[in-house]
Design a protein around this motif. Structure first.
Motif, short mmCIF file in Angstrom:
data_model
loop_
_atom_site.label_atom_id
_atom_site.label_comp_id
_atom_site.label_asym_id
_atom_site.label_seq_id
_atom_site.Cartn_x
_atom_site.Cartn_y
_atom_site.Cartn_z
N SER A 83 -31.57 -29.15 11.63
CA SER A 83 -31.57 -27.69 11.76
C SER A 83 -30.66 -27.22 12.89
N THR A 84 -29.90 -26.17 12.62
CA THR A 84 -29.03 -25.57 13.63
C THR A 84 -29.70 -24.37 14.28
N VAL A 85 -30.92 -24.04 13.88
CA VAL A 85 -31.63 -22.87 14.39
C VAL A 85 -32.75 -23.34 15.32
N PRO A 86 -32.75 -22.93 16.58
CA PRO A 86 -33.79 -23.39 17.51
C PRO A 86 -35.19 -23.02 17.01
N ASP A 87 -36.10 -23.97 17.13
CA ASP A 87 -37.51 -23.76 16.79
C ASP A 87 -37.73 -23.32 15.35
N ARG A 88 -36.88 -23.78 14.47
CA ARG A 88 -37.01 -23.52 13.04
C ARG A 88 -36.70 -24.81 12.29
N ALA A 89 -37.52 -25.14 11.29
CA ALA A 89 -37.28 -26.38 10.55
C ALA A 89 -37.89 -26.31 9.15
N HIS A 90 -37.21 -26.94 8.21
CA HIS A 90 -37.79 -27.16 6.89
C HIS A 90 -38.60 -28.44 6.96
N ALA A 91 -39.80 -28.31 7.52
CA ALA A 91 -40.65 -29.48 7.74
C ALA A 91 -41.78 -29.57 6.71
N CYS A 92 -41.68 -28.77 5.64
CA CYS A 92 -42.68 -28.85 4.58
C CYS A 92 -42.03 -29.09 3.22
N GLY A 93 -40.72 -29.31 3.22
CA GLY A 93 -40.05 -29.67 1.97
C GLY A 93 -39.66 -28.51 1.08
N HIS A 94 -39.73 -27.27 1.59
CA HIS A 94 -39.39 -26.14 0.73
C HIS A 94 -37.92 -26.16 0.33
N ASP A 95 -37.08 -26.76 1.15
CA ASP A 95 -35.66 -26.90 0.77
C ASP A 95 -35.52 -27.80 -0.46
N VAL A 96 -36.37 -28.81 -0.56
CA VAL A 96 -36.36 -29.69 -1.73
C VAL A 96 -36.90 -28.96 -2.95
N HIS A 97 -38.01 -28.25 -2.79
CA HIS A 97 -38.59 -27.49 -3.90
C HIS A 97 -37.55 -26.52 -4.47
N THR A 98 -36.88 -25.81 -3.57
CA THR A 98 -35.88 -24.82 -3.98
C THR A 98 -34.73 -25.49 -4.73
N THR A 99 -34.25 -26.59 -4.20
CA THR A 99 -33.13 -27.29 -4.83
C THR A 99 -33.50 -27.82 -6.20
N CYS A 100 -34.74 -28.29 -6.35
CA CYS A 100 -35.19 -28.79 -7.67
C CYS A 100 -35.21 -27.68 -8.71
N VAL A 101 -35.73 -26.51 -8.35
CA VAL A 101 -35.78 -25.41 -9.32
C VAL A 101 -34.38 -24.89 -9.59
N LEU A 102 -33.55 -24.79 -8.57
CA LEU A 102 -32.17 -24.37 -8.79
C LEU A 102 -31.46 -25.34 -9.72
N GLY A 103 -31.57 -26.63 -9.46
CA GLY A 103 -30.93 -27.63 -10.30
C GLY A 103 -31.43 -27.59 -11.72
N ALA A 104 -32.75 -27.43 -11.88
CA ALA A 104 -33.31 -27.33 -13.23
C ALA A 104 -32.76 -26.11 -13.95
#
Length: 406
Positions: free
Chosen positions: A107-128
């Motif tokens: 992460s390039t944003v202080p005190d912010r993180a995709h630590a629950c996998g929502h980036d993966v969920h989003t990418t899966c639906v986008l790819g589908a």
């Protein structure tokens, strides 16, 4: 699997909708970019714009939700009658620092993180969606599918409630989603009929009294003792007033009071979560928790002010939809790639959709086989094996094709 009855057809020919290599590489890059630029709930403007741009590039027509973040997009033309299958992803991040080392996509944003996998969920639906769009152009998509990119899953009572109010389920007959599970190896999914998550609410308590000297606690309200008793006795009291099978648990995350060792304070605050395993107990929880707090605090003459914040009910997976996911994964990876999974005490606002339409959530394996780091959700070092993106995309596309042939 004991609790699952597969509805997979006998299929000698390979089902279409697999992920081509060039799109796989693009999706990994998309996930890493999203991982580097996490945004909190209802602030996901960059994320929304990136998803929208890629869908429009594919010739689709996404619609941003009323709050300005999140969007829906239909793949295929809806006839206004036949119920659609919806594929749901959550797009927000967590307010914690990214502590991973040795990766280029931290992460390039202080005190912010995709630590629950929502980036993966989003990418899966986008790819589908991109794969299904190509199948639709080839005349191979039996019925249209709705892509749902939902904001603010991490914000109680969850962005799903706002999404439902905005009409995202209009025309939808069934909804599915996945959630990353770092306890399951990549290439596998976990399925369960019935409750797969728990209800989760928040409770905030203010206790007040006149204060006084610690030499004379009998002349005032001993607020420190009152707060301590509320913290320990309320969970114990509830354990004797609720069926143990309901799994109702009150756990405190904050208790604050006092400033000096010889002064009984006038104010104390506690806050924590209320979790339970079944829907009926969740509906009764506010009244029971209120009564228990007032009863314990009253023994010490403390005045109470209680703010009970409704969160989310349990996600209750419908049997037929689990059968659909089971069949889809069996076709893609074989029955060995499906595990039974347990109900967790975590909350998920996917449950709000299931109050309206049938559906189910699968646990998506993201652990590299043999990895002994013990990574977990909501920790700053959380990461995934990116092969999970391929698995998620192909699970969704197979589900859409099977549901379309119902």
């Amino acid at each position: 699997m004991n609790q699952l009855k597969s509805r997979a057809p006998h299929a000698e020919a390979a089902m279409p909708g697999t992920l081509p290599d060039d799109l796989r590489a693009e999706l990994i890059a998309f996930r890493r970019d999203m991982h580097m630029h996490p945004e909190l709930g209802n602030q996901e403007f960059r994320t929304t714009a990136a998803i929208k741009s890629r869908l429009e590039k594919a010739g689709l027509v996404p619609k941003v939700l009323p709050g300005g973040t999140g969007l829906i997009c239909d793949v295929g033309e809806w006839d206004g009658v036949t119920p659609m299958l919806a594929l749901r992803a959550d797009i927000d991040a967590l307010p914690i620092p990214d502590t991973k080392a040795g990766v280029s996509y931290r992460s390039t944003v202080p005190d912010r993180a995709h630590a629950c996998g929502h980036d993966v969920h989003t990418t899966c639906v986008l790819g589908a969606g991109l794969v299904l769009s190509e199948l639709d152009r080839q005349g191979l998509l039996p019925y249209p599918v709705r892509l749902l990119f939902q904001p603010a899953e991490e914000v109680l009572p969850g962005g799903a409630a706002d999404a439902v109010a905005a009409g995202v389920l209009d025309g939808v007959g069934r909804i599915i989603g996945v959630h990353c599970d770092p306890k399951v190896d990549v290439g596998k999914i976990g399925l369960r009929i019935g409750p797969i998550t728990s209800a989760c609410d928040r409770v905030e308590i203010s206790l007040d009294g006149p204060g006084g000297h610690t030499a004379r606690p009998h002349l005032t309200t001993d607020l420190v003792t009152a707060a301590a008793r509320v913290a320990t006795d309320v969970p114990a009291l509830l354990a004797r007033r609720v069926d143990a099978r309901a799994g109702l648990a009150v756990t405190w995350g904050r208790l604050q009071t006092g400033h000096a060792p010889n002064v009984i304070p006038q104010h104390a605050e506690l806050s924590g979560t209320v979790r339970c395993l079944d829907l009926e107990s969740w509906r009764q929880a506010p009244d029971m928790v209120h009564a228990a707090i007032d009863e314990v605090a009253g023994m010490y003459r403390a005045k109470t002010e209680i703010n009970y914040v409704r969160g989310v009910p349990p996600v209750v997976n419908e049997a037929e939809t689990i059968g659909l996911l089971d069949a889809a994964m069996t076709i893609r990876r074989g029955s060995y790639a499906i595990e039974d999974t347990e109900q967790s005490l975590g909350g998920e606002d996917f449950s709000w959709y299931l109050e309206k339409v049938p559906g189910a959530m699968a646990r998506l394996g993201v652990r590299t086989p043999g990895d002994t780091r013990g990574l977990d959700l909501h920790r700053g070092n959380f990461d995934v094996d990116e092969e999970a993106i391929t698995v998620g995309v192909e699970l969704f596309t197979a589900s859409a094709l099977l549901d379309g042939n119902r």
